[in-house]
Design a protein around this motif. Structure first.
Motif, short mmCIF file in Angstrom:
data_model
loop_
_atom_site.label_atom_id
_atom_site.label_comp_id
_atom_site.label_asym_id
_atom_site.label_seq_id
_atom_site.Cartn_x
_atom_site.Cartn_y
_atom_site.Cartn_z
N ASN A 121 -13.30 -21.60 87.32
CA ASN A 121 -13.29 -21.91 88.65
C ASN A 121 -13.74 -20.70 89.08
N ASP A 122 -14.98 -20.74 89.55
CA ASP A 122 -15.66 -19.30 90.20
C ASP A 122 -15.67 -19.57 91.53
N PHE A 123 -14.69 -19.42 92.12
CA PHE A 123 -14.49 -19.52 93.63
C PHE A 123 -15.32 -18.14 94.25
N ALA A 124 -15.44 -17.39 93.82
CA ALA A 124 -16.11 -16.07 94.41
C ALA A 124 -17.62 -16.01 93.96
N SER A 125 -17.91 -16.83 93.30
CA SER A 125 -19.46 -17.06 92.82
C SER A 125 -20.07 -15.61 92.06
N MET A 126 -19.21 -15.32 91.11
CA MET A 126 -19.60 -14.28 90.51
C MET A 126 -20.60 -14.35 89.26
N LEU A 127 -20.50 -15.69 88.84
CA LEU A 127 -21.39 -16.11 87.88
C LEU A 127 -22.49 -16.79 88.27
N THR A 128 -24.05 -17.05 87.55
CA THR A 128 -24.86 -18.10 87.89
C THR A 128 -24.25 -19.38 87.23
N SER A 129 -24.78 -20.40 87.61
CA SER A 129 -24.39 -21.77 87.29
C SER A 129 -24.68 -21.97 85.64
#
Lengths: 193, 236
Positions: B35-43
């Motif tokens: 659950n990457d709410f902070a968008s630290m990872l690419t899809s």
């Protein structure tokens, strides 16, 4: 005439049945409070148990800090003696208990603050592990205290609510106290490496 | 009179604000483990990790969640982690074999924070001192260089190895949700049948409500796991 007796008996039976189920419900909630109190005590006990280990490790590197060690040992002894049975849970007793535990928390904070001055100690693997454990224990204490307060709140609300409060009048169901939020007392200062 | 209403609304909503601020987010839908709410990872990275965690869940029944979030609403990371863990009920109910890696990315003013949270049932397999080591050896060095995926990949592998001996998947676990869903469906059909028989056209109301079982469709288990606050923290 006979009909009215039957009706009265039926009503009485319903009331008794309701009473039994309400009583059982209260007992279950009370047991929930007792269980969470045991969990709280377990975590405090866990902290007490590993303090000697921590003190000994720090002693090995910081032998001069005798005063701090003595203090931790004294406060720990006090906290060890002060156990609180679930039947004796009153506001006053819980406050005393909490006071003793938070004195221990501050003594531990001072111990950790002292260890800041000893780079070799800070690099010691054993010390790092103990520190991680201490922090984990503080977190567990916080969680179990929260659980206890939640269980106590559910129970307290139930015993005050009508018509369950009628049962409470007949049998003995005491209000349970809460832990007071004393965030700064339990928080171990974060140690930067 | 209108003014009074506006004042009332403002006062009431300001009273609600602190309550709202304390709220823990709902898990992403459809349910997923990353659950990457902070968008630290690419899809792409998210998918790789999701795949890895899902595989692990299927073979061991251990739920390992990765959650990134920008703000803890004033809570410290340890409290926030245990609240989120228990709200999302990570891990299986009877085993409490959940794990959570919670991350707050660093920003201009604050350093990044990491917390590994262990369920009650994994406290033995992953003691705090070990999770601390995983943070300082696997996660922090990679995160300092901005390699979030590498840090997470490495740390999840270590966590998986440590937890692997503790629990294995059993069929029972997979059966519960499916049979539960079927039972629920049958019950609804039965109810609909009864209602439509009793009063013609009155059964329409039943078709509206959601389908509670579907929430768990993505995973093999119900969740229901709890944590007692075990784990450790780190930062970069």
């Amino acid at each position: 005439m006979k009909k009215s007796i039957i009706i009265i008996l039926a009503i009485l039976a319903v009331i008794v049945l309701w009473g039994i189920s309400a009583y059982n419900g209260l007992v279950k909630l009370q047991e929930g409070v007792e269980k969470s109190w045991a969990d709280v005590e377990n975590q405090y006990q866990r902290r007490l148990d590993f303090i000697p280990n921590l003190v000994n490790t720090v002693k090995g590197y910081a032998a001069h800090e005798q005063q701090t060690f003595t203090q931790v040992v004294e406060v720990r002894a006090k906290a060890t003696q002060l156990t609180l049975k679930v039947d004796d849970l009153t506001d006053e007793n819980l406050q005393k208990y909490q006071q003793a535990q938070s004195e221990l928390s501050s003594a531990l904070s001072r111990l950790l603050a002292v260890s800041e001055n000893y780079p070799e100690l800070k690099a010691n693997e054993n010390f790092l592990q103990l520190q991680a454990q201490l922090e984990g224990t503080e977190n567990r204490i916080a969680v179990e205290r929260r659980n206890f307060n939640n269980a106590a709140r559910v129970y307290n609300e139930k015993i005050r609510r009508f018509p369950t409060s009628l049962i409470v009048g007949i049998f003995k169901f005491d209000r349970k106290p809460y832990f007071q939020a004393a965030e700064e007392a339990r928080r171990v200062p974060e140690v930067k490496f | 009179m209108k003014k009074l209403y506006i004042i009332l609304i403002v006062v009431l909503s300001s009273m609600c604000l602190p309550l709202l601020a304390q709220q823990i987010p709902e898990p992403m839908q459809p349910p997923r483990l990353v659950n990457d709410f902070a968008s630290m990872l690419t899809s792409g990275e998210q998918n790789l990790l999701e795949h890895k965690l899902r595989n692990y869940l299927d073979t061991t029944s251990t739920q390992l969640y990765i959650v990134t979030i920008n703000d803890f609403n004033g809570d410290n990371i340890a409290d926030y982690a245990s609240k989120l863990f228990n709200k999302w009920e990570i891990g299986q109910r009877d085993k409490n074999n959940g794990l959570l890696i919670l991350i707050k990315p660093k920003n201009q003013s604050q350093r990044g924070e990491i917390f590994i949270s262990t369920g009650y049932g994994l406290e033995g397999a992953i003691p705090d001192a070990y999770s601390k080591q995983i943070i300082s050896r696997d996660i922090e060095p990679a995160f300092i260089q901005g390699q979030y995926y590498q840090g997470l990949d490495k740390s999840t592998t270590t966590l998986m190895n440590m937890a692997a001996c503790e629990y294995t998947a059993d069929d029972e676990n997979k059966d519960i949700p499916i049979s539960g869903v079927i039972l629920f469906a049958l019950l609804i059909i039965l109810l609909l049948f009864i209602v439509s028989k009793n009063s013609k056209g009155g059964g329409g109301g039943f078709t509206r409500g959601g389908f509670p079982g579907s929430r768990f469709g993505g995973f093999g288990g119900f969740g229901g796991g709890r944590t007692g606050g075990g784990g450790s923290r780190g930062g970069w």
